[in-house]
Design an enzyme around this catalytic site. Structure first.
Site, short mmCIF file in Angstrom:
data_model
loop_
_atom_site.label_atom_id
_atom_site.label_comp_id
_atom_site.label_asym_id
_atom_site.label_seq_id
_atom_site.Cartn_x
_atom_site.Cartn_y
_atom_site.Cartn_z
N GLN A 1 0.84 -1.21 0.00
CA GLN A 1 0.00 0.00 0.00
C GLN A 1 0.87 1.25 0.00
OE1 GLN A 1 -3.33 0.34 0.03
NE2 GLN A 1 -4.03 -1.76 0.34
N CYS B 1 -11.70 0.40 -3.75
CA CYS B 1 -11.02 1.62 -4.20
C CYS B 1 -11.83 2.28 -5.31
CB CYS B 1 -9.60 1.32 -4.65
SG CYS B 1 -9.52 0.02 -5.88
N1 SAH Z 1 -5.73 -6.52 0.22
C1 SAH Z 1 -4.43 -6.23 -0.33
C2 SAH Z 1 -4.40 -6.02 -1.84
C3 SAH Z 1 -5.50 -5.22 -2.43
S1 SAH Z 1 -5.21 -4.76 -4.12
C4 SAH Z 1 -3.82 -5.04 0.38
O1 SAH Z 1 -4.52 -4.33 1.10
O2 SAH Z 1 -2.63 -4.81 0.25
C5 SAH Z 1 -6.17 -5.96 -4.99
C6 SAH Z 1 -5.45 -7.27 -5.18
O3 SAH Z 1 -6.30 -8.15 -5.91
C7 SAH Z 1 -4.16 -7.20 -5.97
O4 SAH Z 1 -3.14 -7.79 -5.20
C8 SAH Z 1 -4.44 -8.00 -7.24
O5 SAH Z 1 -3.32 -8.72 -7.70
C9 SAH Z 1 -5.51 -8.96 -6.78
N2 SAH Z 1 -6.43 -9.49 -7.78
C10 SAH Z 1 -6.85 -8.92 -8.92
N3 SAH Z 1 -7.78 -9.69 -9.54
C11 SAH Z 1 -7.94 -10.80 -8.75
C12 SAH Z 1 -8.78 -11.95 -8.83
N4 SAH Z 1 -9.61 -12.11 -9.84
N5 SAH Z 1 -8.70 -12.86 -7.84
C13 SAH Z 1 -7.84 -12.69 -6.80
N6 SAH Z 1 -7.03 -11.62 -6.67
C14 SAH Z 1 -7.08 -10.69 -7.64
#
Ligand code: SAH
Length: 513
Positions: A299, A447
């Site tokens: 983040q 987001c």
């Molecule tokens: N919760 C984490 C990441 C949020 S960002 C944090 O707070 O740091 C959203 C995440 O979803 C990213 O890491 C991206 O790689 C993942 N993502 C995107 N599409 C996805 C899907 N279809 N299934 C699982 N993860 C996915």
């Protein structure tokens, strides 16, 4: 009155659009005016005309809005990174709160009274500047052929020289200057997109706000840098002001290069070579330690992230007995925060490297009650559900639940599902499976409040009630905002479903024995 391109009109700005633009009307014709602030009276030049609306740019502010402030960065209009930097921060927060509210009403179909009842005031930043811990600066040449670094002018790949982004860490400036000095003194070229020659493409800088550790990674069109020891010397000679939040001096902890020889807009290459120090930096978030390598996701606004996760944790309402799924878990930050307060956490994430990082982060923090699955949430969750149904539905799950016991032991029915999807929101199949799994609570971290609203509608139609909504501003100066929601399973609906399933049990005696 008919308008055409390049006409200059005077317009009063009465609203703010999704991309932060001002909206005003002239003779009933709606204009979207870039860089105008709500409350301004501006002279605007029309850039594009449609039948009922048009786009325009500010030529002159005739009467400035009371919400207009002096922007910190003189490049903010060219850059496009901070769409609303000229709006006071207090007004930015109102704009973001309204944006979430309007999307929930218009797209989610919620009654305004309902939203007013459940929505808590947005969590703002104490200091909406210099909050980003990560920045990637392109390196190139200006029109006169001078070596520069800065940012791409909005929607182009022309670099505008600026080492002092108002959102980035203050250390960036000194680091970029040291890199440019090294390049000039050692005749190291910058990459030219047009021809594909030249060496240095980008400088990635990451700062551990807590630890004070700084990572510098040069993205290079090749496998090595000439006179790289000079680069190391220049960087290590920098004396940074201040300390990390842990009291230790800010210092460079990692210098590396990333090889990217492709003609692509993707910034980082896959291969990383460490020139000095460690290959990663460490930082602390919510009392947990995370190792961050040049390629990992982390983040960008750690202070607000702690508030965001704190809220997600509060909305999850954990007592220590719960089974939690954390979908879209990235490097496992939310999973690990929740694991301290839950019985078992399962994380799902599509990026393989992130899952590796998540497992490593669990190990480093000695957290054992988490398991991470690599794959798409919309595939992993249904597959898990199908499998668990076959294995446990009758023998354990249903029997336990009928007696009103042991929910938390029952894999089919997690207590809490947390989702934190990218902007496009959750896949339908994922939402559908979540509804089948019937957790007590769903915590939705988003987001993009438009896709959030769309998904909440599905979840609420499927038997959940929206209990809490709160915005958290992670991105001051920009139009982006995070939202956290708590949904609670509607007991009435729950009963109906249980009844329905019991009927099924009778009808399908053959399957259920
Ligand atoms: N919760 C984490 C990441 C949020 S960002 C944090 O707070 O740091 C959203 C995440 O979803 C990213 O890491 C991206 O790689 C993942 N993502 C995107 N599409 C996805 C899907 N279809 N299934 C699982 N993860 C996915």
């Amino acid at each position: 009155m008919e308008y055409k391109k390049n006409d200059i009109v005077t317009v009063t700005i009465e609203d703010i659009g999704n991309d932060g633009e001002g909206i005003g009307k002239t003779d009933g014709y709606t204009l979207f005016v870039k860089d105008a602030i709500i409350g301004d009276v501006v002279e605007a030049r029309i850039t594009k005309c449609k039948k009922n609306y048009g786009y325009a740019r500010v030529e002159k502010v005739v009467t400035p809005s009371s919400f207009r402030v002096e922007p910190k960065c003189s490049f903010h209009r060219q850059c496009g990174g901070c769409q609303i930097q000229a709006m006071s921060y207090a007004r930015q927060l109102i704009y973001k709160q309204d944006k979430i509210r309007n999307n929930l009403v218009r797209i989610g179909g919620f009654a305004t009274e309902k939203i007013d009842e459940v929505m808590e005031p947005i969590v703002g930043m104490e200091e909406p500047w210099h909050y980003r811990n990560k920045a990637q600066f392109p390196v190139g040449y200006d029109r006169q052929g001078n070596l520069i670094t800065g940012f791409y002018a909005g929607r182009t790949h022309d670099i505008i020289a600026n080492t002092d982004c108002a959102l980035g860490a203050p250390e960036n400036k000194l680091i970029l200057e040291a890199v440019l000095t090294y390049m000039k003194e050692n005749n190291v070229t910058a990459y030219r997109e047009s021809t594909g020659d030249g060496l240095v493409r980008h400088v990635l800088i990451r700062t551990g706000f807590w630890s004070g550790e700084i990572m510098v990674c040069l993205v290079v069109n090749g496998g090595k840098l000439p006179a790289s020891e000079r680069l190391i010397e220049n960087l290590l000679a920098i004396r940074f002001d201040g300390t990390g939040e842990n009291g230790q001096d800010k210092r460079i902890a990692s210098i590396s290069i990333s090889t990217n020889t492709e003609k692509t807009n993707v910034i980082m290459g896959k291969e990383i070579r460490v020139l000095w120090g460690k290959g990663y930096i460490q930082d602390t978030l919510c009392g947990l330690t995370f190792s961050i390598s040049p390629l990992s996701f982390y983040q960008v606004n750690p202070r607000q992230t702690e508030k965001l996760y704190g809220l997600a944790l509060a909305y999850a309402d954990l007592t220590g007995k719960e089974t939690v799924w954390d979908l879209y878990c990235g490097i496992g930050t939310i999973s690990l925060c929740m694991a301290k307060k839950a019985r078992q956490v399962y994380g799902v994430e599509v990026v393989a490297q992130a899952i590796e990082d998540a497992r490593e982060n669990a190990r480093v923090n000695q957290i054992e009650n988490v398991e991470f699955y690599e794959g798409k949430a919309e595939e992993v969750l249904p597959a898990f559900y199908e499998k668990a149904s076959r294995e446990e539905w009758m023998e354990e799950g249903l029997a336990l639940e009928k007696r009103g016991e042991g929910r938390s032991e029952n894999k089919l029915h997690p207590d809490v599902i947390v989702v934190d999807p990218p902007r496009k929101g959750c896949d339908e199949k994922c939402l559908e499976t979540m509804l089948k799994m019937r957790p007590e609570r769903i915590v939705y971290v988003s987001c993009d409040s438009a896709t959030l609203a769309r998904d909440l509608k599905v979840l609420c139609d499927g038997g959940y009630e929206l209990r809490k909504v709160r915005g958290v501003d992670q991105f001051g100066g920009t139009v982006h905002v995070e939202t956290v929601c708590q949904l609670v399973r509607n007991k009435q609906e729950h009963k109906k479903r249980i009844n329905y399933r019991e009927e099924e049990v009778e009808d399908c005696g053959c399957i259920y024995g």
